[in-house]
Design an enzyme around this catalytic site. Structure first.
Site, PDB file in Angstrom:
ATOM      1  N   GLU A  25      32.350  28.726  53.202  1.00 13.01           N
ATOM      2  CA  GLU A  25      32.297  30.208  53.110  1.00 13.01           C
ATOM      3  C   GLU A  25      30.770  30.527  53.027  1.00 13.01           C
ATOM      4  O   GLU A  25      30.057  30.124  52.410  1.00 13.01           O
ATOM      5  CB  GLU A  25      32.904  30.508  51.747  1.00 13.01           C
ATOM      6  CG  GLU A  25      34.444  30.324  51.555  1.00 13.01           C
ATOM      7  CD  GLU A  25      35.007  31.187  50.526  1.00 13.01           C
ATOM      8  OE1 GLU A  25      34.493  32.016  49.755  1.00 13.01           O
ATOM      9  OE2 GLU A  25      36.293  30.800  50.115  1.00 13.01           O
ATOM     10  N   HIS A  80      31.585  37.810  51.644  1.00  8.46           N
ATOM     11  CA  HIS A  80      31.688  36.228  51.929  1.00  8.46           C
ATOM     12  C   HIS A  80      32.805  36.058  52.869  1.00  8.46           C
ATOM     13  O   HIS A  80      33.487  37.087  53.294  1.00  8.46           O
ATOM     14  CB  HIS A  80      32.024  35.592  50.576  1.00  8.46           C
ATOM     15  CG  HIS A  80      33.398  35.958  49.921  1.00  8.46           C
ATOM     16  ND1 HIS A  80      33.738  37.276  49.063  1.00  8.46           N
ATOM     17  CD2 HIS A  80      34.605  35.281  49.746  1.00  8.46           C
ATOM     18  CE1 HIS A  80      34.992  37.245  48.759  1.00  8.46           C
ATOM     19  NE2 HIS A  80      35.565  35.767  49.229  1.00  8.46           N
ATOM     20  N   HIS A  82      36.253  33.911  54.315  1.00  9.23           N
ATOM     21  CA  HIS A  82      37.447  33.064  54.041  1.00  9.23           C
ATOM     22  C   HIS A  82      37.708  32.462  55.315  1.00  9.23           C
ATOM     23  O   HIS A  82      38.054  33.101  56.369  1.00  9.23           O
ATOM     24  CB  HIS A  82      38.759  34.080  53.759  1.00  9.23           C
ATOM     25  CG  HIS A  82      38.843  34.431  52.204  1.00  9.23           C
ATOM     26  ND1 HIS A  82      39.732  35.148  51.736  1.00  9.23           N
ATOM     27  CD2 HIS A  82      37.770  34.500  51.451  1.00  9.23           C
ATOM     28  CE1 HIS A  82      39.334  35.412  50.576  1.00  9.23           C
ATOM     29  NE2 HIS A  82      38.161  34.941  50.169  1.00  9.23           N
ATOM     30  N   ASP A  93      37.837  35.011  43.596  1.00 11.44           N
ATOM     31  CA  ASP A  93      37.072  36.005  43.897  1.00 11.44           C
ATOM     32  C   ASP A  93      37.060  37.061  42.630  1.00 11.44           C
ATOM     33  O   ASP A  93      36.202  37.494  42.363  1.00 11.44           O
ATOM     34  CB  ASP A  93      37.532  36.826  45.326  1.00 11.44           C
ATOM     35  CG  ASP A  93      37.387  35.715  46.399  1.00 11.44           C
ATOM     36  OD1 ASP A  93      36.512  34.642  46.350  1.00 11.44           O
ATOM     37  OD2 ASP A  93      38.032  36.082  47.406  1.00 11.44           O
TER      38      ASP A  93
END
Length: 183
Positions: A25, A80, A82, A93
């Site tokens: 990630e 971020h 995935h 998260d």
């Protein structure tokens, strides 16, 4: 539904960062003005299991925050990726969210074309935000604040302009009439 704007260049930078660190990630900070994201600051993911979650490197996060402050823009949130799932906040998260005012931008690499979604996350709710892409980034670009020498130059130029206008105005006045005394 509330919305945020992101410049195309910034969205591309975030997607490229996510592709570069795949299958881990990617993560970083997003900044700009109001609800307009104009800058992304990649930060190293130091999570123990960086394939499933993210944790910002604290030193790099501090450096990014200093850069944001130096540029004179606002810290809007975090981003971020995935790598294998949809751009929907995971339980990790949601639990990791610390400030409900920050935007969470998630880029999914599940399909060939990266997908970006934004969220406001608090401990009680997860709200989606509409992501609007701005192709005309010049219109929404946040410019650096003026330095003291630039401010001084503007003031001097303004004063000189006013003095020049006065001098020109006075030189264009007709001569004063000659008044002769009455006999």
């Amino acid at each position: 539904m509330a919305s945020i704007h992101i410049t195309y260049e910034t969205a591309r930078q975030i997607a490229d960062h996510a592709k570069t660190v795949y299958p881990e990630e990617a993560c970083g900070l997003i900044a700009g003005a109001g609800s307009i994201i104009t800058h992304a600051f990649p930060v190293t993911n130091v999570a123990e299991n960086c394939h499933l979650t993210f944790q910002l490197d604290p030193n790099e996060q501090l450096q990014a925050l200093k850069e944001i402050d130096h540029i004179g823009i606002d810290w809007i949130g975090v981003y971020h990726s995935h790598p294998q799932s949809s751009p929907i906040p995971s339980q990790s998260d949601i639990k990791g969210s610390r400030d409900p005012k920050l935007i969470h931008l998630i880029v999914s690499l599940k399909s060939n074309k990266p997908k970006l979604k934004a969220w406001k996350i608090s401990e009680f709710e997860v709200l989606p935000l509409e992501v609007l892409f701005d192709t005309e980034s010049e219109q929404n670009t946040v410019h650096e604040p003026l330095s003291n020498s630039q401010k001084t130059a503007i003031i001097i130029a303004s004063l000189l302009s006013v003095m020049l206008m006065l001098a020109i105005s006075l030189s264009l006045l007709p001569p004063a009439p000659i008044i002769t005394p009455a006999p």
